[in-house]
Design a protein around this motif. Structure first.
Motif, PDB file in Angstrom:
ATOM      1  N   LYS A 263      38.234  41.473  58.115  1.00  0.00           N
ATOM      2  CA  LYS A 263      37.590  40.736  57.046  1.00  0.00           C
ATOM      3  C   LYS A 263      37.949  41.391  55.709  1.00  0.00           C
ATOM      4  O   LYS A 263      37.838  42.600  55.561  1.00  0.00           O
ATOM      5  CB  LYS A 263      36.080  40.759  57.262  1.00  0.00           C
ATOM      6  CG  LYS A 263      35.340  39.713  56.529  1.00  0.00           C
ATOM      7  CD  LYS A 263      33.873  39.775  56.911  1.00  0.00           C
ATOM      8  CE  LYS A 263      33.193  38.502  56.535  1.00  0.00           C
ATOM      9  NZ  LYS A 263      31.775  38.551  56.860  1.00  0.00           N
ATOM     10  N   LYS A 264      38.414  40.603  54.758  1.00  0.00           N
ATOM     11  CA  LYS A 264      38.761  41.135  53.439  1.00  0.00           C
ATOM     12  C   LYS A 264      37.483  41.368  52.643  1.00  0.00           C
ATOM     13  O   LYS A 264      36.532  40.608  52.735  1.00  0.00           O
ATOM     14  CB  LYS A 264      39.652  40.157  52.687  1.00  0.00           C
ATOM     15  CG  LYS A 264      41.030  40.040  53.264  1.00  0.00           C
ATOM     16  CD  LYS A 264      41.865  39.143  52.383  1.00  0.00           C
ATOM     17  CE  LYS A 264      43.270  39.039  52.924  1.00  0.00           C
ATOM     18  NZ  LYS A 264      44.101  38.168  52.093  1.00  0.00           N
ATOM     19  N   ARG A 265      37.489  42.450  51.884  1.00  0.00           N
ATOM     20  CA  ARG A 265      36.336  42.722  51.022  1.00  0.00           C
ATOM     21  C   ARG A 265      36.349  41.723  49.879  1.00  0.00           C
ATOM     22  O   ARG A 265      37.386  41.427  49.307  1.00  0.00           O
ATOM     23  CB  ARG A 265      36.394  44.134  50.464  1.00  0.00           C
ATOM     24  CG  ARG A 265      36.200  45.185  51.502  1.00  0.00           C
ATOM     25  CD  ARG A 265      36.152  46.533  50.826  1.00  0.00           C
ATOM     26  NE  ARG A 265      35.998  47.576  51.828  1.00  0.00           N
ATOM     27  CZ  ARG A 265      36.191  48.839  51.595  1.00  0.00           C
ATOM     28  NH1 ARG A 265      36.565  49.255  50.412  1.00  0.00           N
ATOM     29  NH2 ARG A 265      36.021  49.734  52.540  1.00  0.00           N
ATOM     30  N   ASN A 266      35.208  41.232  49.549  1.00  0.00           N
ATOM     31  CA  ASN A 266      35.158  40.263  48.458  1.00  0.00           C
ATOM     32  C   ASN A 266      35.224  40.952  47.104  1.00  0.00           C
ATOM     33  O   ASN A 266      35.130  42.172  46.978  1.00  0.00           O
ATOM     34  CB  ASN A 266      33.931  39.361  48.569  1.00  0.00           C
ATOM     35  CG  ASN A 266      32.655  40.162  48.569  1.00  0.00           C
ATOM     36  OD1 ASN A 266      32.651  41.346  48.301  1.00  0.00           O
ATOM     37  ND2 ASN A 266      31.553  39.485  48.879  1.00  0.00           N
ATOM     38  N   LEU A 267      35.423  40.185  46.082  1.00  0.00           N
ATOM     39  CA  LEU A 267      35.651  40.701  44.735  1.00  0.00           C
ATOM     40  C   LEU A 267      34.449  41.473  44.201  1.00  0.00           C
ATOM     41  O   LEU A 267      34.622  42.523  43.563  1.00  0.00           O
ATOM     42  CB  LEU A 267      35.995  39.543  43.799  1.00  0.00           C
ATOM     43  CG  LEU A 267      36.366  39.905  42.370  1.00  0.00           C
ATOM     44  CD1 LEU A 267      37.590  40.799  42.353  1.00  0.00           C
ATOM     45  CD2 LEU A 267      36.606  38.656  41.558  1.00  0.00           C
ATOM     46  N   THR A 268      33.245  41.026  44.453  1.00  0.00           N
ATOM     47  CA  THR A 268      32.071  41.727  43.925  1.00  0.00           C
ATOM     48  C   THR A 268      31.933  43.118  44.524  1.00  0.00           C
ATOM     49  O   THR A 268      31.541  44.060  43.835  1.00  0.00           O
ATOM     50  CB  THR A 268      30.784  40.920  44.175  1.00  0.00           C
ATOM     51  OG1 THR A 268      30.669  40.647  45.573  1.00  0.00           O
ATOM     52  CG2 THR A 268      30.797  39.631  43.397  1.00  0.00           C
ATOM     53  N   MET A 269      32.277  43.257  45.802  1.00  0.00           N
ATOM     54  CA  MET A 269      32.198  44.576  46.428  1.00  0.00           C
ATOM     55  C   MET A 269      33.221  45.519  45.808  1.00  0.00           C
ATOM     56  O   MET A 269      32.933  46.698  45.568  1.00  0.00           O
ATOM     57  CB  MET A 269      32.421  44.434  47.935  1.00  0.00           C
ATOM     58  CG  MET A 269      32.135  45.683  48.680  1.00  0.00           C
ATOM     59  SD  MET A 269      30.397  46.082  48.442  1.00  0.00           S
ATOM     60  CE  MET A 269      30.129  47.112  49.816  1.00  0.00           C
ATOM     61  N   LYS A 270      34.413  45.030  45.494  1.00  0.00           N
ATOM     62  CA  LYS A 270      35.437  45.850  44.847  1.00  0.00           C
ATOM     63  C   LYS A 270      34.983  46.277  43.458  1.00  0.00           C
ATOM     64  O   LYS A 270      35.192  47.415  43.049  1.00  0.00           O
ATOM     65  CB  LYS A 270      36.752  45.089  44.755  1.00  0.00           C
ATOM     66  CG  LYS A 270      37.457  44.932  46.076  1.00  0.00           C
ATOM     67  CD  LYS A 270      38.755  44.187  45.897  1.00  0.00           C
ATOM     68  CE  LYS A 270      39.457  43.979  47.229  1.00  0.00           C
ATOM     69  NZ  LYS A 270      40.718  43.237  47.075  1.00  0.00           N
TER      70      LYS A 270
END
Length: 73
Positions: free
Chosen positions: A6-13
């Motif tokens: 699962k790719k990390r979403n933008l907010t988590m980055k």
């Protein structure tokens, strides 16, 4: 064999980036801390150094006996 990651979403980055930035700036503040002197305190220190060498003959008619620096209050 193959796993779906699962790719990390933008907010988590963004949150991880902000936390890393905060930690780095805190570490740099500790290691690169400068002396906390104001102009008034520097002038008092300089006047104390000059007074250690006083009296000083400036020219044939002028003698510096002492220097005074006061806090800016």
């Amino acid at each position: 064999m193959y796993e779906i990651v699962k790719k990390r979403n933008l907010t988590m980055k963004i949150i991880i980036g902000i936390v890393i930035l905060f930690v780095m700036t805190s570490i740099l503040k500790v290691f690169l801390k400068e002396l906390d002197l104001s102009v008034d305190k520097e002038l008092v220190l300089i006047s104390n150094e000059v007074n250690k060498r006083a009296p000083i003959t400036v020219d044939s008619m002028t003698r510096l006996d002492n220097v005074q620096a006061f806090d800016g209050e």
